[in-house]
Enzyme design. Structure first.
Site, PDB file in Angstrom:
ATOM      1  N   ILE A 134      17.978 -35.043 -13.147  1.00 52.82           N
ATOM      2  CA  ILE A 134      19.076 -35.893 -12.695  1.00 52.82           C
ATOM      3  C   ILE A 134      18.542 -37.250 -12.235  1.00 52.82           C
ATOM      4  CG2 ILE A 134      19.149 -35.247 -10.250  1.00 52.82           C
ATOM      5  CD1 ILE A 134      22.240 -34.788 -10.851  1.00 52.82           C
ATOM      6  N   LYS A 135      17.349 -37.226 -11.710  1.00 58.28           N
ATOM      7  CA  LYS A 135      16.685 -38.439 -11.233  1.00 58.28           C
ATOM      8  C   LYS A 135      16.583 -39.490 -12.344  1.00 58.28           C
ATOM      9  CE  LYS A 135      14.330 -40.807  -8.404  1.00 58.28           C
ATOM     10  NZ  LYS A 135      15.150 -41.440  -7.406  1.00 58.28           N
ATOM     11  N   GLY A 136      16.285 -39.038 -13.548  1.00 53.21           N
ATOM     12  CA  GLY A 136      16.292 -39.944 -14.692  1.00 53.21           C
ATOM     13  C   GLY A 136      15.120 -40.896 -14.768  1.00 53.21           C
TER      14      GLY A 136
END
Lengths: 529, 281
Positions: free
Chosen positions: B154-156
């Site tokens: 999710i951090k990407g």
């Protein structure tokens, strides 16, 4: 490590942090004490002198432990059935027994009578003792050499990595690095070795992005560094990795061959290699007992959290991990001077005040662990390929190291994430370190961040968050019947990785100890005899 | 990682009907240019290198000879320093005689539309009517999850959220050093639409061996035509090698999660006979 107490941390808060870590760690230690693993048993046989491998390079310790496991299990410890078999003259010596066992030609049993049992145990203890003595002798040899040659003249000690895959290429590179100013040489391991459930044998010339950790490679590199150390008048320390599925065996080999530091993190294998948590904690405790005995400094891997998570948001997880590593390390017998707790310069340089936050985090570690040889690790995540910018970033990393009194400095390369370092990259990197240490090494004396200023406040905030996280973990109701730390690891609290205690690699090599479990190595290590 | 270079994803060789366009680079005056130091047309460049000779006059001459052979004339040796007894490091500035013919530069353009997260989710709802399942792993000996994590977590990466952030994408990230049979098994279990493998640190072409072994295992385990989309990512893969490796797509250094998501929508949409909304326009 005489850093002034410039952070003015509240003693009670620091004590609360340690109490919270102990509370999380205690049930895990209990778990570690009540289980054994194939690797712990193999390490014990190595201490008893069993070495070498068959023509397919499968080590004899693997053959012997597998044979015992198939017949009587490992839950009693393998030494009792093994020395019982020797006493019954199934084979004239340990090596022959392992060879015969590999073809299924040996019958193992748990001795039926008390007298036979204690005879087997006594024989096993007598066989393991020389292995421990060998580790003691190497520790004494190190102490002698350091007394004669001396430690590096400056702090932090300068730590450089070599990794060609070929031990015979590594040796001249390591010697050149020492001549260029490195105090510590780390030979990076071949990727993938952590998941091998055996230790390769012999000198190796092929590895992937690193060189296999083998006893012979250890011996060759140790001899090469002793030679260059004599030439330079400085004891050059050698580092390798006690991690992965063979952690206890590699720790043992490191003790035999006088390695000085071993990477050995309490949770790294679980989170980043998906090794079963119980396997990891059991193996780790044994390997740390060996390190304690061998006078080896462990290096922990907190830098890794910051490469997967954000270095500002996750700063407190580094502190938590350091506290856990300290708790587990001390429980296993390591002294403060052996706890090379890690941390890293990984805050996004685009963030405002990123350098001040780095200073705050580095000072926090220094103050929480004043007597530990902290390992300060360079930027990797924000090294972009712009080598010029990267060189500046490494300079600032070095400056934090100097300003905050770090103990071990892993030299950053401007070509991080681009290529394996050129000869010139390493030379430039060392120039960078030397310039900063020469120009600003004494600044640690002058550097007093103001009371309640940005740095003090940020350090307190990180410590508070660390305590809150540990307390939250302890308070969380157990949903799977595991201890809070294991539940938290299963929930993805660290590094966003979910690692349940009933999954992961190496689980089939774990056994709960039976009431009659015996391991003379653990006994000797715990008695200190 | 946050390189300013953008990747130039190339078309999948296993799907030869996808659109390929080659266009000349725009925005340059004239078709011939030279490097720019501090004046148009000065041709100035800088290089640094090490020669395996001790530092002396001859070494400096050798450095200038190399510079001349590289097309630098005149070349200015601005720095020479011994690295140990047997090597010398040089920094050389000079004007290169080579010309860059801009209209002969060929680049491969992205052959699928870049969508926002919202558009990706909409397109998946429309084409699949269920979440798209992505299984990701670092295979073989590679333990470096930075690549796969940048795309999946999710951090990407580069300010973009990873695929976990997309409500219509279900991500199963198996992490590092996953064995190929384990990957195949999980992909079947999860009914994966796409399998992403990352190979960051590799030596001696391990990334190639690992990837071909992976694609072969999938072809063996699945009936033909049912193999999930196979995608390999990492800095060492060559553009245009997807066909040879048996995968549908290669992504190189600097790829962002949105590019991968957009490609997934495009490729899955094609497979399922429906077209993504962008293409209908």
């Amino acid at each position: 490590m005489n850093t002034p107490k410039v952070l003015e941390l509240d003693r009670r808060t620091v004590r609360t942090a340690r109490t919270a870590a102990a509370r999380l760690g205690r049930p895990v230690v209990e778990l570690a004490r009540s289980h054994t693993t194939v690797s712990v048993e193999r390490a014990t046989l190595r201490l008893a002198g069993l070495a070498g491998a068959d023509h397919e390079r499968v080590p004899w310790v693997n053959h012997l432990v597998d044979a015992v496991r198939d017949q009587v299990g490992i839950e009693h410890g393998v030494t009792t059935p093994v020395w019982d078999a020797l006493r019954r003259e199934e084979a004239p010596d340990l090596l022959t027994l392992a060879q015969k066992a590999s073809t299924g030609a040996v019958t193992f049993q748990i001795p039926g009578t008390r007298a036979d049992l204690s005879r087997a145990r006594r024989a096993a203890k007598a066989a393991v003792r020389p292995g421990i003595r060998r580790i003691d002798r190497q520790r004494a040899a190190r102490e002698r050499q350091i007394a004669r040659l001396g430690d590096p003249p400056q702090r932090p000690w300068i730590y450089l990595i070599v990794a060609t895959g070929d031990i015979y290429e590594d040796i001249p590179q390591a010697q050149a690095a020492a001549r260029a100013g490195a105090d510590i040489i780390a030979v990076i391991r071949s990727t993938g070795q952590s998941l091998l459930d055996y230790v390769p044998e012999g000198a190796t010339r092929e590895g992937f992005a690193g060189t296999y950790a083998t006893q012979e490679n250890f011996r060759l590199m140790r001899a090469a560094l002793d030679e260059v150390g004599k030439e330079l008048g400085r004891y050059i320390r050698l580092v390798n990795y006690a991690s992965g599925l063979c952690m206890p065996e590699i720790a043992t080999l490191a003790g035999f061959e006088r390695l000085d530091m071993m990477l050995n993190d309490s949770m790294y294998g679980i989170l980043f290699r998906d090794i079963n948590p119980i396997r990891t904690f059991v193996d780790q405790r044994f390997s740390r007992q060996i390190h304690a005995r061998a006078g080896i400094i462990i290096n922990t891997g907190e830098d890794n959290y910051l490469t997967t998570a954000d270095a500002v948001e996750a700063a407190h997880t580094v502190t938590v991990s350091q506290l856990m590593n300290e708790y587990f390390g001390k429980e296993a017998g390591l002294q403060d001077w052996q706890l090379g707790l890690g941390h890293a310069f990984e805050i996004n340089p685009e963030l405002p005040e990123s350098f001040r936050m780095e200073l705050a985090h580095a000072l926090l570690a220094r103050h929480l662990f004043p007597d530990a040889p902290l390992k300060w690790m360079p930027p990797t995540k924000h090294m972009t390929g712009d080598i010029f910018q990267g060189y500046l970033l490494d300079g600032f990393f070095n400056l934090v190291g100097a300003l905050t009194g770090q103990s071990i400095l892993l030299v950053g390369m401007m070509t991080e994430a681009v290529v394996t370092p050129f000869l010139s990259d390493r030379d430039l990197a060392l120039q960078n370190v030397r310039y900063v240490l020469n120009a600003a090494g004494g600044l640690v004396e002058d550097f007093h961040p103001p009371r309640d200023g940005f740095i003090q406040t940020r350090a307190r905030q990180v410590l508070d968050e660390a305590i809150a996280l540990m307390q939250r973990m302890s308070a969380e109701p157990s949903t799977r019947g595991w201890s809070p730390l294991l539940e938290a690891i299963a929930d993805g609290t660290f590094g966003h990785m979910k690692r349940p205690a009933d999954q992961g690699k190496g689980l089939d090599g774990v056994a709960q100890k039976a009431d009659d479990y015996d391991n003379p190595a653990t006994t000797l290590l715990e008695e200190g005899a | 990682m946050s390189s300013s270079r953008t990747t130039d994803p190339q078309p999948s060789q296993s799907a030869p009907d996808t659109l390929v366009s080659t266009v000349p680079v725009k925005g340059t005056q004239g078709s011939v240019i030279r490097p720019y130091g501090d004046m148009t047309g000065d041709g100035m460049v800088q290089v640094s290198f090490t020669l395996p000779v001790p530092h002396d006059k001859r070494a400096e001459g050798a450095a200038l000879q190399l510079a001349a052979k590289m097309g630098m004339a005149p070349a200015l040796l601005v720095h020479a320093k011994a690295i140990g007894p047997e090597h010398t490091f040089f920094v050389v500035y000079g004007s290169v005689t080579h010309l860059v013919e801009v209209d002969k530069v060929v680049v491969i353009e992205r052959d699928f539309p870049l969508l926002s997260a919202k558009e990706v989710n909409q397109a998946i709802r429309k084409s699949l009517r269920r979440p798209l399942v992505v299984v990701g792993a670092c295979i073989g000996t590679d333990a470096h999850t930075v690549g796969i994590d940048a795309i999946l977590n999710i951090k990407g990466f580069a300010g973009e959220k990873g695929l976990e952030y997309y409500s219509e994408i279900r991500v199963v990230n198996l992490g590092a050093q996953v064995l190929v049979p384990e990957l195949v098994e999980r992909a079947r279990e999860e009914q994966a639409d796409a399998v992403l493998v990352s190979q960051v640190v590799t030596q001696r072409d391990a990334h190639i061996h690992n990837t071909t072994a992976m694609s072969a295992a999938f072809r063996e385990a699945y009936p033909s035509g049912k193999v999930p989309l196979l995608i390999a990512g990492g800095p060492r893969f060559e553009e245009g090698s997807a066909g040879a490796l048996g995968v549908d797509r290669i992504f190189g250094k600097g790829t962002t999660p949105a590019e991968v998501a957009s490609y997934l929508v495009h490729a899955v949409g094609q497979r399922h006979g429906t077209r993504s909304s962008e293409e209908q326009q």
